[in-house]
Design a protein around this motif. Sequence first.
Motif, PDB file in Angstrom:
ATOM      1  N   PRO A  52       0.838  -1.210   0.000  1.00 30.93           N
ATOM      2  CA  PRO A  52       0.000   0.000   0.000  1.00 30.93           C
ATOM      3  C   PRO A  52       0.865   1.250   0.000  1.00 30.93           C
ATOM      4  CG  PRO A  52       0.004  -1.048   2.163  1.00 30.93           C
ATOM      5  CD  PRO A  52       0.737  -1.968   1.244  1.00 30.93           C
ATOM      6  N   ASP A  53       0.269   2.351  -0.473  1.00 35.16           N
ATOM      7  CA  ASP A  53       1.010   3.616  -0.507  1.00 35.16           C
ATOM      8  C   ASP A  53       1.375   4.088   0.890  1.00 35.16           C
ATOM      9  OD1 ASP A  53       0.989   3.769  -3.237  1.00 35.16           O
ATOM     10  OD2 ASP A  53      -0.859   4.950  -3.324  1.00 35.16           O
ATOM     11  N   ARG A  54       0.435   3.948   1.799  1.00 31.92           N
ATOM     12  CA  ARG A  54       0.688   4.348   3.184  1.00 31.92           C
ATOM     13  C   ARG A  54       0.225   3.238   4.115  1.00 31.92           C
ATOM     14  NH1 ARG A  54       1.887   9.723   4.021  1.00 31.92           N
ATOM     15  NH2 ARG A  54       1.561  11.031   2.214  1.00 31.92           N
ATOM     16  N   PHE A  55       0.956   3.069   5.189  1.00 37.61           N
ATOM     17  CA  PHE A  55       0.574   2.104   6.201  1.00 37.61           C
ATOM     18  C   PHE A  55      -0.235   2.824   7.277  1.00 37.61           C
ATOM     19  CE2 PHE A  55       4.319   0.124   4.329  1.00 37.61           C
ATOM     20  CZ  PHE A  55       3.819  -1.150   4.097  1.00 37.61           C
ATOM     21  N   PRO A  56      -1.048   2.096   8.032  1.00 34.82           N
ATOM     22  CA  PRO A  56      -1.804   2.742   9.116  1.00 34.82           C
ATOM     23  C   PRO A  56      -0.847   3.397  10.100  1.00 34.82           C
ATOM     24  CG  PRO A  56      -2.543   0.479   8.778  1.00 34.82           C
ATOM     25  CD  PRO A  56      -1.351   0.683   7.914  1.00 34.82           C
ATOM     26  N   THR A  57      -1.273   4.530  10.612  1.00 34.21           N
ATOM     27  CA  THR A  57      -0.398   5.265  11.535  1.00 34.21           C
ATOM     28  C   THR A  57      -0.226   4.467  12.813  1.00 34.21           C
ATOM     29  OG1 THR A  57      -2.287   6.465  12.416  1.00 34.21           O
ATOM     30  CG2 THR A  57      -1.064   7.498  10.617  1.00 34.21           C
ATOM     31  N   GLN A  58       0.972   4.489  13.293  1.00 31.39           N
ATOM     32  CA  GLN A  58       1.297   3.842  14.557  1.00 31.39           C
ATOM     33  C   GLN A  58       1.730   4.933  15.517  1.00 31.39           C
ATOM     34  OE1 GLN A  58       4.179   0.885  13.619  1.00 31.39           O
ATOM     35  NE2 GLN A  58       2.768  -0.324  12.389  1.00 31.39           N
TER      36      GLN A  58
END
Length: 97
Positions: A52-58
């Motif tokens: 994915p272009d961005r991963f979920p924010t951690q």
Amino acid sequence: MLTAAQVLAENNFGDTRTGGLAGPMGLFLILVLSAATVLLIRNMNARLRRLPDRFPTQAGPGEAGRADAVVADPTDRTGGQDSSPDVPTASEQRRNG
């Protein structure tokens, strides 16, 4: 009697014309390694395109070192639990304070 120059000049390596397989074998190995490299690069590019272009924010960089950060437990339906057992719970804070 042999002189030192004659001993040093003597060819002890045998006939260099026989055994001409080193050139074709070297070319074969270079071609095999090149093909393997191209296939590995193509495979890694395909895998990178599937990410994915961005991963979920951690947790942000400021929160990464906190001992009292809440960690979500996927097996627990409560939504989160304390990651550090030394941190007092809300009821313990009210009782102590």
